[in-house]
Scaffold this motif. Sequence first.
Motif, PDB file in Angstrom:
ATOM      1  N   UNK A 857       0.818  -1.211   0.000  1.00  0.00           N
ATOM      2  CA  UNK A 857       0.000   0.000   0.000  1.00  0.00           C
ATOM      3  C   UNK A 857       0.855   1.265   0.000  1.00  0.00           C
ATOM      4  N   UNK A 858       1.777   1.370   0.941  1.00  0.00           N
ATOM      5  CA  UNK A 858       2.547   2.608   1.076  1.00  0.00           C
ATOM      6  C   UNK A 858       3.619   2.675  -0.006  1.00  0.00           C
ATOM      7  N   UNK A 859       3.660   3.803  -0.697  1.00  0.00           N
ATOM      8  CA  UNK A 859       4.662   3.947  -1.757  1.00  0.00           C
ATOM      9  C   UNK A 859       6.058   4.055  -1.169  1.00  0.00           C
ATOM     10  N   UNK A 860       6.151   4.743  -0.013  1.00  0.00           N
ATOM     11  CA  UNK A 860       7.452   4.907   0.644  1.00  0.00           C
ATOM     12  C   UNK A 860       7.339   4.529   2.122  1.00  0.00           C
ATOM     13  N   UNK A 861       8.313   3.794   2.594  1.00  0.00           N
ATOM     14  CA  UNK A 861       8.405   3.488   4.033  1.00  0.00           C
ATOM     15  C   UNK A 861       9.795   3.839   4.561  1.00  0.00           C
ATOM     16  N   UNK A 862      10.519   4.687   3.827  1.00  0.00           N
ATOM     17  CA  UNK A 862      11.901   5.017   4.199  1.00  0.00           C
ATOM     18  C   UNK A 862      11.986   6.173   5.184  1.00  0.00           C
ATOM     19  N   UNK A 863      10.833   6.737   5.571  1.00  0.00           N
ATOM     20  CA  UNK A 863      10.744   7.865   6.508  1.00  0.00           C
ATOM     21  C   UNK A 863      11.550   9.077   6.026  1.00  0.00           C
ATOM     22  N   UNK A 864      11.430   9.329   4.725  1.00  0.00           N
ATOM     23  CA  UNK A 864      12.013  10.528   4.124  1.00  0.00           C
ATOM     24  C   UNK A 864      10.927  11.363   3.437  1.00  0.00           C
ATOM     25  N   UNK A 865       9.724  11.284   3.989  1.00  0.00           N
ATOM     26  CA  UNK A 865       8.588  11.998   3.393  1.00  0.00           C
ATOM     27  C   UNK A 865       8.759  13.513   3.457  1.00  0.00           C
ATOM     28  N   UNK A 866       9.262  14.014   4.584  1.00  0.00           N
ATOM     29  CA  UNK A 866       9.481  15.464   4.717  1.00  0.00           C
ATOM     30  C   UNK A 866      10.417  15.973   3.637  1.00  0.00           C
ATOM     31  N   UNK A 867      11.442  15.232   3.374  1.00  0.00           N
ATOM     32  CA  UNK A 867      12.421  15.622   2.363  1.00  0.00           C
ATOM     33  C   UNK A 867      11.762  15.707   0.986  1.00  0.00           C
ATOM     34  N   UNK A 868      10.994  14.699   0.635  1.00  0.00           N
ATOM     35  CA  UNK A 868      10.337  14.692  -0.673  1.00  0.00           C
ATOM     36  C   UNK A 868       9.348  15.850  -0.797  1.00  0.00           C
ATOM     37  N   UNK A 869       8.545  16.063   0.247  1.00  0.00           N
ATOM     38  CA  UNK A 869       7.540  17.127   0.196  1.00  0.00           C
ATOM     39  C   UNK A 869       8.218  18.497   0.130  1.00  0.00           C
ATOM     40  N   UNK A 870       9.231  18.693   0.971  1.00  0.00           N
ATOM     41  CA  UNK A 870       9.929  19.975   0.992  1.00  0.00           C
ATOM     42  C   UNK A 870      10.555  20.280  -0.376  1.00  0.00           C
ATOM     43  N   UNK A 871      11.211  19.310  -0.963  1.00  0.00           N
ATOM     44  CA  UNK A 871      11.886  19.537  -2.245  1.00  0.00           C
ATOM     45  C   UNK A 871      10.878  19.866  -3.345  1.00  0.00           C
ATOM     46  N   UNK A 872       9.708  19.216  -3.313  1.00  0.00           N
ATOM     47  CA  UNK A 872       8.684  19.519  -4.309  1.00  0.00           C
ATOM     48  C   UNK A 872       8.166  20.937  -4.102  1.00  0.00           C
ATOM     49  N   UNK A 873       7.903  21.302  -2.853  1.00  0.00           N
ATOM     50  CA  UNK A 873       7.407  22.647  -2.567  1.00  0.00           C
ATOM     51  C   UNK A 873       8.432  23.703  -2.978  1.00  0.00           C
ATOM     52  N   UNK A 874       9.682  23.426  -2.742  1.00  0.00           N
ATOM     53  CA  UNK A 874      10.739  24.403  -3.032  1.00  0.00           C
ATOM     54  C   UNK A 874      10.858  24.662  -4.536  1.00  0.00           C
ATOM     55  N   UNK A 875      10.663  23.620  -5.330  1.00  0.00           N
ATOM     56  CA  UNK A 875      10.879  23.757  -6.777  1.00  0.00           C
ATOM     57  C   UNK A 875       9.584  24.022  -7.538  1.00  0.00           C
ATOM     58  N   UNK A 876       8.464  24.017  -6.845  1.00  0.00           N
ATOM     59  CA  UNK A 876       7.182  24.254  -7.521  1.00  0.00           C
ATOM     60  C   UNK A 876       6.506  25.512  -6.981  1.00  0.00           C
TER      61      UNK A 876
END
Length: 876
Positions: A857-876
């Motif tokens: 079910x979960x696409x990511x379980x590496x506990x790096x969700x903040x990093x992914x969200x922050x990077x998307x927000x920063x570049x979009x």
Amino acid sequence: MDRDYTFSIITAFYNSELYIKNCIDSLLNQTFNFDDIQVILVDDGSTDSSADIALEYQERYSNVIVLSQSHKGQSSARNLGLKYATGKYVNFLDSDDELSNNALESVNDFFKKNDVNIIAIPIEFLGNDDEYLLSPKFSKTKIIDVFEDYTYPQADISSCFIKRNVFDSFSFDEELFIGEGALLINKILINEKRIAFINDCKYYYRIRVDESSVSDISRSHKNFFINKVNRFYKQLFDYSYDCLGFIPNFIKYVIAYDMQFYYRIQTSDVLTKQEFKEFRSNLHECLAYIDEYIIVNHIFISNLIKSLLIYLKNNEFHIDVKGNEVFLKSKDYTINELHNELLICDVIEVIDNSLNISTFFKSCCDYDYLRIEAIKINSQGKEVYEGKFFSYPTTNRYPEESIGICWSFDYSVDFKIPLKKDEISKIYFKLIYDENGNHAEIHNPLQFQNYDAGLSKVCNYLIKDNEMVIYNSKDESFLTQPYSFTKALKLEFISILKIIKDHNSSMIQALLFHLIYLFLYPFMKNKRIWIFQDRVDSCDDNAMHLFKYAIKQDDDIEKYYVISKDCEDFNKMKKIDKNIVPIDSFKNKFIYLFAEKIISSHVNHSWLNPFFNPKHPYYNGFLTIEKCFLQHGVIKDDLSSWLRKFFQNLHLFLTSSDYERDSILSDTYNYDDEVVQAFGLPRHDNLKFNVEKKEILFSPTWRKFLINRVAFEKSDYYRRLNNFLTNERLLNAIKENGYKLVFKPHYDLKPFLDLFDINDDVIEVNTHDSYQTLFNDSALMITDYSSVFFDFAFLKKPVIYYHEGDDYHYDKGYFDYRTMGFGDVVENEDDLVDRIIEYMNNGCEMEEKYKSRVDNFFKYTDQKNCKRVYEWLYTN
């Protein structure tokens, strides 16, 4: 010997245990002497405890009478009550309704001073902010002759007070189960001719959240269609002829008023084809008695429904095209002028060098014959962009059956119009009609939604990314051009004049912030400001977790977290960072004016937007902030009726799974692919694996139809929870195994905690710890439908779904508990206790098949969700 009272209040009831106490108490609380009120409570065969409640009042008060009969219907019960009435004035208060405290005193005073036999008082809804349709007729106190002033329809009898001797000749029709009150009061008016409307008191009409009232239920019953037309409409016409030899206009007027409630009521699931044919034929026959001018000039019917009634009366429809004017007609009556339909703008924004516009309009013309184009004209020539049509089937913007036909079509149309640097363009819309060789190109007038459109008639320009978009009301077009302070100054001068002309309590603040924005924008336009926010009064959700990550990043962004200064978490957040802003403060409003993004676990306009005021949209052009939704949890149900684009217009819709993302990208939400991202919830980064205590977490969700304490106490939901929490076999097993049951109540459940029987030795009611702490500490979770189970399952700890009963309120989405869930689904308490004991015996280990479902079910379980969200927000 029977006593003569001033009032006889007759209340028929059937299974009204949730409301009857409030109803009777509204009589006890009258400023008029209660001893002079005869209360007649008629039990129509109730199967709940409402009769017991009524009998309690009879035991306490000598002027309260309780009568009972088998279930025969409200008319029969009211007629029974009338036999016992000795009051001078009679009222039929419904068992779920109430009277204002001064109602009887006001009515009595008016009767004493005026020669009238009937008084009506204004209706106000309980549990709903809508205004009663007929409220305008109470604008002032007056007595009318219904034969002369026929535009004052009296559509109910419950809000009327009638002299008892009138009922020597009248009673309720016991064969009519819907509209019986309207039938009777209008028969009485044919004879009495006069009625008074007084406006200094209220009749409180309850809107039931669960739609369980007689009027709600009746709409899905054959009687609402066939019985009502035959025994209400036809009988009233026949009675008029018998008494008068003609049908007075006030009778036509009230029946036309009542007919409008067939709009958007489906017949296909209720009536057979033959029954529907009979219903339509009888309705057409009744409409033949109602003159067209009665319908056309009706004050209390919308134009859309007027056109439907005219069509049903005439049974004819055609379209006339004259140049670029399109008339939808029924005989000589114009149903709809397509060229005058408002094109309503839901969203106007500049994003990534593109002008995005979402529009909406309503018509009786079918989709197949229409299209909308946006025309852009500049120095390079003309470009045409065809609008993309969308449906919102879970909202009121969706064609629905009305008396067997789809009468109104709702069109939602989106445009993406590219903008080049330094481009100056004019943009307007063209509605194109093509059918059977007829062709028209229409330039429709524009209107703006008040809550979040991006522009308004007052604030008619927006600035974003150094681009200006200006609405020109003279030719219903938009001008786009590079930002110019001089241009903004001229436009702002006009806006300020409009605000001053509007003159209301919001004016001073509006003028202040308009000036702040005008003069500071040149200095603030290149600043990057992000606002983070969870609930108004608490943190510890996705925005807080992302904020803590974001403030550690070395970038050019100013970051603020907004929360109420009066809550405990404000000081907690101040220890994390200095940029903690009190909600609704001047600073909150200032940064909101110039912020690039609002990043939140919630989407409530009134929480996030400190300028939110739908009645006075003075700031729309300034509020170009992008709304980024981190979610309050994983979505499993269909929430498109709430989160649809035309209302929320999200710029990031965060999800945790491709299953979840695909459900959002389905036909009901209408978001672009790039908006919906499956990066995972930021709070999942701070969940702790392999850290647990011998605790079992019980976290049920709420039921939104439980509107008050009585409803809660009587509900299966409460019974189910309390039975589980007091199960002796469960409590003994938990104690023997050295565990503790932690009961984490939903936010809306907290006011009712005193009703639960809690064994403090085994159960801890936890309202203080964060969910995150409880997820980390607990070994096993029991829930019904709360989405918090996703967080718990993320840790690969076992979950049990307790699904006894069928009272959950959300529409089912993509998630199937039995094939996708992370634990067993149990449907009774004994099986639930068995399963809990089994888990305690095996050390609360999640089964492999459920671990596999978590991984799937979960696409990511590496506990790096903040990093992914922050990077998307920063570049979009």
